[in-house]
Design an enzyme around this catalytic site. Structure first.
Site, short mmCIF file in Angstrom:
data_model
loop_
_atom_site.label_atom_id
_atom_site.label_comp_id
_atom_site.label_asym_id
_atom_site.label_seq_id
_atom_site.Cartn_x
_atom_site.Cartn_y
_atom_site.Cartn_z
N ILE A 144 0.84 -1.20 0.00
CA ILE A 144 0.00 0.00 0.00
C ILE A 144 0.88 1.25 0.00
O ILE A 144 0.64 2.20 -0.76
CB ILE A 144 -0.98 0.03 1.20
CG1 ILE A 144 -1.84 -1.23 1.21
CG2 ILE A 144 -1.85 1.28 1.15
CD1 ILE A 144 -2.80 -1.36 2.38
N HIS A 162 -14.55 -1.83 10.50
CA HIS A 162 -14.00 -2.37 9.26
C HIS A 162 -13.77 -3.87 9.45
O HIS A 162 -12.66 -4.33 9.66
CB HIS A 162 -12.68 -1.65 8.95
CG HIS A 162 -12.09 -2.02 7.63
ND1 HIS A 162 -12.82 -2.14 6.47
CD2 HIS A 162 -10.81 -2.29 7.27
CE1 HIS A 162 -12.03 -2.45 5.47
NE2 HIS A 162 -10.81 -2.56 5.93
N1 APR Z 1 8.10 0.67 11.09
C1 APR Z 1 8.16 0.86 9.75
N2 APR Z 1 7.73 -0.06 8.86
C2 APR Z 1 7.25 -1.20 9.33
C3 APR Z 1 7.16 -1.46 10.73
C4 APR Z 1 7.62 -0.46 11.61
N3 APR Z 1 7.58 -0.63 12.95
N4 APR Z 1 6.62 -2.70 10.89
C5 APR Z 1 6.35 -3.18 9.66
N5 APR Z 1 6.74 -2.29 8.72
C6 APR Z 1 6.65 -2.39 7.26
C7 APR Z 1 7.06 -3.74 6.69
O1 APR Z 1 8.47 -3.86 6.61
C8 APR Z 1 6.39 -3.72 5.32
O2 APR Z 1 7.25 -3.23 4.30
O3 APR Z 1 5.30 -2.26 6.85
C9 APR Z 1 5.21 -2.75 5.50
C10 APR Z 1 3.85 -3.38 5.31
O4 APR Z 1 3.73 -3.70 3.97
P1 APR Z 1 2.98 -5.01 3.43
O5 APR Z 1 3.42 -6.19 4.22
O6 APR Z 1 3.14 -5.05 1.95
O7 APR Z 1 1.46 -4.73 3.83
P2 APR Z 1 0.37 -3.83 3.02
O8 APR Z 1 -0.33 -4.67 2.03
O9 APR Z 1 0.99 -2.57 2.58
O10 APR Z 1 -0.68 -3.58 4.21
C11 APR Z 1 -0.32 -2.86 5.36
O11 APR Z 1 -2.56 -2.13 5.79
O12 APR Z 1 -4.65 -2.74 4.89
C12 APR Z 1 -3.73 -2.93 5.93
O13 APR Z 1 -4.17 -5.21 6.61
C13 APR Z 1 -3.22 -4.35 6.00
O14 APR Z 1 -2.29 -4.15 8.20
C14 APR Z 1 -1.98 -4.18 6.82
C15 APR Z 1 -1.45 -2.81 6.37
#
Ligand code: APR
Length: 315
Positions: free
Chosen positions: A12, A174
């Site tokens: 996202i 949600h």
């Molecule tokens: N600080 C910075 N980045 C972080 C941290 C943190 N403490 N913890 C996790 N991340 C990063 C991960 O490294 C990863 O790159 O957050 C990113 C999440 O990306 P994706 O795994 O691709 O998830 P995404 O599909 O973007 O969804 C993110 O939004 O809709 C919601 O359910 C979904 O909770 C999820 C969130």
């Protein structure tokens, strides 16, 4: 130039950075805990802007202090669900992520407008508000626009009508208890219930759509297996961001902190809000039918259970 920070450079976060840059909404800071991920994506994105001749500053980093004095922050950091998981299963892991990010926002950018996308959404918004101490008008969660978009999409297919003719609203938490409001759904201004009667549409088909909307996120997870939806959550968050940055004063369903509205105090749940340069300009209280009101109450109870878990994790 406005400064927009995006925390989380996964699926996202990447679409957010791409779309915000193409819309030229402001300078971008992209943060991710994975070494090199945000930096690499920002370098690539900056080079793509050279092709489109757009001048913007885009900075990627693991160092969250770079969010300092942002106008707006969008949070997508955390884990998404896998097939078979509900959003609620993410609560403990993502709460910890909100804790560290919330502390950073409090320290570096306590006056920014914050949009949370991380799930379980309503509980994460509540936790962020608690941890950051942000004013209730400056923090929102993105859910209702996405849920409404799904409902609109399914309706447009069923009715064979342009999506631009459909106006609708999905309220509540949600999750599977969200409440698509049939009485506030119109087809080019015609109330949906009248439209389906005059066009002999079977009400059972509408019920199926309501159910499909409720499970719309899960349907995508079960197809993709290793990730959840990302295009529609990103553009939905950008609609909220633009309304704030440009003082558009759009009325959008978002997860907001309620302080007596809808007879709810101290919970975050999806309701229609007007978003302008002060963040939430006002919360719109709708008259719900008995049936919708009881569904809304059920949804609020489900959110309350999750928030109770967060309260325990806070101490
Ligand atoms: N600080 C910075 N980045 C972080 C941290 C943190 N403490 N913890 C996790 N991340 C990063 C991960 O490294 C990863 O790159 O957050 C990113 C999440 O990306 P994706 O795994 O691709 O998830 P995404 O599909 O973007 O969804 C993110 O939004 O809709 C919601 O359910 C979904 O909770 C999820 C969130």
């Amino acid at each position: 130039m406005k400064k927009i920070s995006l925390i989380g450079a996964g699926n996202i976060g990447t679409i957010l950075a791409y779309d915000i840059s193409r819309k030229n909404l402001g300078d971008i800071v992209l943060i991710d805990k994975v070494d090199g991920l945000a930096e690499g994506k920002c370098l690539d994105l900056s080079q793509s802007l050279a092709v489109d001749e757009i001048d913007l500053s885009i900075k990627g980093s693991t160092d969250i202090s770079n969010i300092k004095d942002s106008d707006a922050i969008i949070i997508t950091a955390g884990i998404p669900r896998k097939p078979g998981m509900s959003r609620d299963d993410l609560i403990e892991t993502n709460f910890k992520v909100m804790e560290s990010i919330g502390e950073a926002i409090k320290k570096y950018s306590p006056k920014s407008f914050v949009i949370c996308v991380t799930n379980p959404l309503d509980a994460m918004v509540w936790s962020l508000k608690k941890i950051t101490g942000l004013k209730k008008n400056m923090i929102l969660g993105m859910a209702g626009i996405l849920d409404s978009a799904r409902f609109k999409f399914f309706l447009s297919k069923l009715l064979n009508i342009s999506i631009s003719n459909i106006d609708t609203m999905v309220l509540g938490g949600h999750g599977d208890t969200m409440v698509p409001l049939l009485d506030y759904t119109t087809i080019s201004g015609i109330p949906l219930n009248e439209y389906i009667k005059s066009n002999n549409i079977n009400e059972k088909e509408i019920k199926k759509i309501v159910e499909r909307t409720r499970k719309g996120g899960g349907e995508i997870v079960s197809l993709m297996k290793n990730s959840s939806a990302f295009f529609s959550p990103a553009v939905s968050a950008i609609e909220m961001l633009e309304s704030f940055l440009k003082n558009q004063r759009k009325i959008l369903p978002c997860s907001a902190y309620l302080d007596g509205e809808y007879n709810i105090k101290g919970l975050c749940v999806g309701v229609p809000v007007c978003i302008g340069s002060n963040g939430i300009e006002n919360i719109i209280e709708l008259n719900l039918t008995k049936n919708e009101e009881s569904q809304f109450k059920k949804s609020v109870l489900a959110v309350d259970e999750l928030i109770k878990k967060c309260k325990k994790l806070l101490v």
